[in-house]
Enzyme design. Structure first.
Site, PDB file in Angstrom:
ATOM      1  N   SER A 147       9.713   2.688  14.599  1.00  0.00           N
ATOM      2  CA  SER A 147       8.824   1.893  15.446  1.00  0.00           C
ATOM      3  C   SER A 147       9.359   0.479  15.520  1.00  0.00           C
ATOM      4  O   SER A 147       9.875  -0.057  14.524  1.00  0.00           O
ATOM      5  CB  SER A 147       7.403   1.884  14.862  1.00  0.00           C
ATOM      6  OG  SER A 147       6.633   0.847  15.428  1.00  0.00           O
ATOM      7  N   ASN A 184       8.034   8.665  13.548  1.00  0.00           N
ATOM      8  CA  ASN A 184       7.432   9.365  14.676  1.00  0.00           C
ATOM      9  C   ASN A 184       8.141  10.691  14.953  1.00  0.00           C
ATOM     10  O   ASN A 184       9.365  10.785  14.811  1.00  0.00           O
ATOM     11  CB  ASN A 184       7.494   8.494  15.930  1.00  0.00           C
ATOM     12  CG  ASN A 184       6.646   7.245  15.805  1.00  0.00           C
ATOM     13  OD1 ASN A 184       5.558   7.290  15.255  1.00  0.00           O
ATOM     14  ND2 ASN A 184       7.160   6.124  16.295  1.00  0.00           N
ATOM     15  N   LYS A 219       6.940   3.667  10.050  1.00  0.00           N
ATOM     16  CA  LYS A 219       6.670   4.795  10.930  1.00  0.00           C
ATOM     17  C   LYS A 219       7.819   5.796  10.951  1.00  0.00           C
ATOM     18  O   LYS A 219       8.990   5.445  10.905  1.00  0.00           O
ATOM     19  CB  LYS A 219       6.410   4.315  12.367  1.00  0.00           C
ATOM     20  CG  LYS A 219       5.085   3.630  12.581  1.00  0.00           C
ATOM     21  CD  LYS A 219       3.894   4.562  12.378  1.00  0.00           C
ATOM     22  CE  LYS A 219       3.799   5.657  13.416  1.00  0.00           C
ATOM     23  NZ  LYS A 219       3.515   5.162  14.776  1.00  0.00           N
ATOM     24  N   ARG A 240      15.198  30.262  58.968  1.00  0.00           N
ATOM     25  CA  ARG A 240      15.715  29.087  58.271  1.00  0.00           C
ATOM     26  C   ARG A 240      14.553  28.137  58.041  1.00  0.00           C
ATOM     27  O   ARG A 240      13.788  27.824  58.949  1.00  0.00           O
ATOM     28  CB  ARG A 240      16.805  28.368  59.077  1.00  0.00           C
ATOM     29  CG  ARG A 240      17.442  27.174  58.353  1.00  0.00           C
ATOM     30  CD  ARG A 240      18.452  27.657  57.292  1.00  0.00           C
ATOM     31  NE  ARG A 240      19.673  28.124  57.948  1.00  0.00           N
ATOM     32  CZ  ARG A 240      20.018  29.421  57.998  1.00  0.00           C
ATOM     33  NH1 ARG A 240      19.254  30.345  57.446  1.00  0.00           N
ATOM     34  NH2 ARG A 240      21.132  29.778  58.598  1.00  0.00           N
TER      35      ARG A 240
END
Length: 456
Positions: free
Chosen positions: A276, A284, A282, A315
């Site tokens: 972080s 994560n 942190k 088409r």
């Protein structure tokens, strides 16, 4: 895309990017033109020398992608300026051969066939990665066959399960995807001409069609043009969408089990991974995050492919064009998510001690169903369930273990022996058909292994 840019390889890895790059698309279209010329020479429609001259100029390095792109903006597709550039190069070495460039074909033949060549290579990469993921999940299921973990319903503690069972349930859809995608994930070259009838080739049309199928056999071709019959790309998109949805389910399970308060799993650790900018502590779950990102993007892309299916007459007016960036994007995010899933599962950290700690959090309440069923033999199911509800509320209110609450309950005390209670409150013995389910999934995996390894 070649160097990843500002986002690196968060959303697209280099290997898949190379397969789906503009240069590969250009080479795919040029390979179609070379194959068409060879098929027409084989059928006696154009001179062999002309086919040889055309083939010598079918190298992507000879062409300026940016210049073709600028011309495509006006022309409506890149095939038109490419054919013009190819014709000019062939004319420079053989004026007579130049008149046979792109003979009897149409822009959609070139573009669909060129993309088919790219998607065939991308499919091979997807299959290789799903194979590797299946191997990692099978190993996880075997290793943790008897590792107890709490099963959760509505994000709440339910009853104990085996972590090996959870891993096996992650594995099953990957095996099924691999099997299905080997078949319906294959794109194919096509040759239909202006309106899908090859009318420009006259009485040699069928001979050219047969020869074209032989020439392109190694990369796949179908004898019936699919200019506006778009089940093939739609099925590929649907399979990729199903894969991404399941990978998202796996990632979400793992991310939830890796929450600080739960701590049963963790992503592979590496310096600088999952940090972080504000909080040094942190960690994560970045792999789970990126997999879920792909899973959330997939439904809209699949929906676009399905919405593009109703195409006008011979088409399409917009529907075909909408497919080009959409299916390419699906392959890109599926390849990236699979890469991340392989890294996630191969390096997944499992903490059985924390799993056991969480099993014990509710003081035996997770075994209330089992105790209730045991008491039903003498009390009846309804009465046993009612009394266990009362005991469970007492357990929550007092903070005592359910077993102690049962010992003091006036209507339940003494109904079960100490030995019976020992077994009833042992989560490792509450397995039901766990082993049979794991074994069934592993049998399917083993059956698919031969195909995964190219031996089927």
């Amino acid at each position: 895309m070649a160097d990843g840019g500002l986002h690196g390889e968060l959303f697209c890895d280099r290997e898949m990017a190379a397969l789906l790059a503009d240069r590969a698309a250009l080479q795919g279209m040029l390979d179609f033109e070379a194959a068409l010329a060879r098929a027409e020479a084989e059928a006696g429609v154009i001179p062999v020398a002309a086919a040889d001259a055309i083939a010598t100029q079918c190298r992507a390095d000879f062409y300026d992608i940016a210049e073709i792109g600028r011309a495509a903006t006006l022309a409506g597709n890149p095939a038109i300026p490419l054919v013009k550039a190819l014709t000019q190069r062939v004319a420079a070495i053989d004026v007579e051969a130049a008149r046979w460039v792109h003979y009897g074909a149409t822009s959609q033949d070139v573009i669909d066939s060129g993309q088919a060549q790219q998607y065939r290579a991308a499919q091979d990469l997807i299959l290789a990665r799903s194979e590797r993921l299946a191997h990692a999940l099978a190993a996880l299921a075997r290793e943790h066959r008897r590792t107890p973990v709490i099963g959760r319903t509505f994000l709440q503690h339910a009853v104990p399960i085996s972590f090996g069972l959870k891993a096996a349930n992650w594995l099953g859809p990957i095996v099924s995807f691999h099997d299905d995608f080997m078949i319906c994930g294959q794109s194919a070259h096509q040759l239909g001409g202006a309106a899908g009838s090859l009318a420009a080739l006259g009485d040699r049309a069928e001979a050219v069609s047969e020869a074209f199928a032989r020439v392109t056999a190694s990369v796949g071709a179908v004898r019936v043009p699919w200019h506006t019959e778009r089940r093939r790309p739609a099925r590929i998109a649907a399979e990729l969408g199903l894969l991404l949805g399941h990978l998202g389910k796996m990632a979400q399970d793992i991310a939830l089990m890796a929450q600080t308060e739960i701590g049963e799993l963790a992503e592979p650790d590496a310096p600088g991974k999952g940090g972080s900018s504000a909080m040094p502590h942190k960690r994560n779950p970045v792999l789970c995050t990126l997999i879920l990102t792909a899973a959330k993007r997939a439904p809209g892309l699949v929906a676009t492919m399905l919405a593009a299916m109703p195409q006008e007459h011979e088409r399409a007016m917009g529907g075909w064009h909408a497919e080009w960036p959409t299916l390419r994007e699906l392959f890109i995010i599926a390849g990236s998510a699979l890469n991340q899933a392989v890294a996630l599962i191969e390096g997944l950290q499992v903490f059985p001690e924390q799993m056991q700690y969480n099993l014990d959090l509710t003081n035996g309440l997770i075994m209330a169903e089992r105790v209730s069923l045991a008491l039903a033999a003498t009390l009846g199911r309804g009465e046993a369930h009612h009394l266990l509800e009362q005991a469970s509320r007492d357990c929550l209110a007092s903070g005592r273990h359910l077993r102690d609450v049962l010992a003091d309950h006036p209507q339940l005390a003494g109904r079960l022996s100490a030995e019976e209670l020992d077994d009833l409150f042992d989560p490792t013995s509450y397995r039901g058909a766990t082993d049979a389910i794991i074994d069934r999934i592993l049998v399917l995996y083993e059956e698919e292994r031969d195909y995964m390894s190219g031996n089927g």
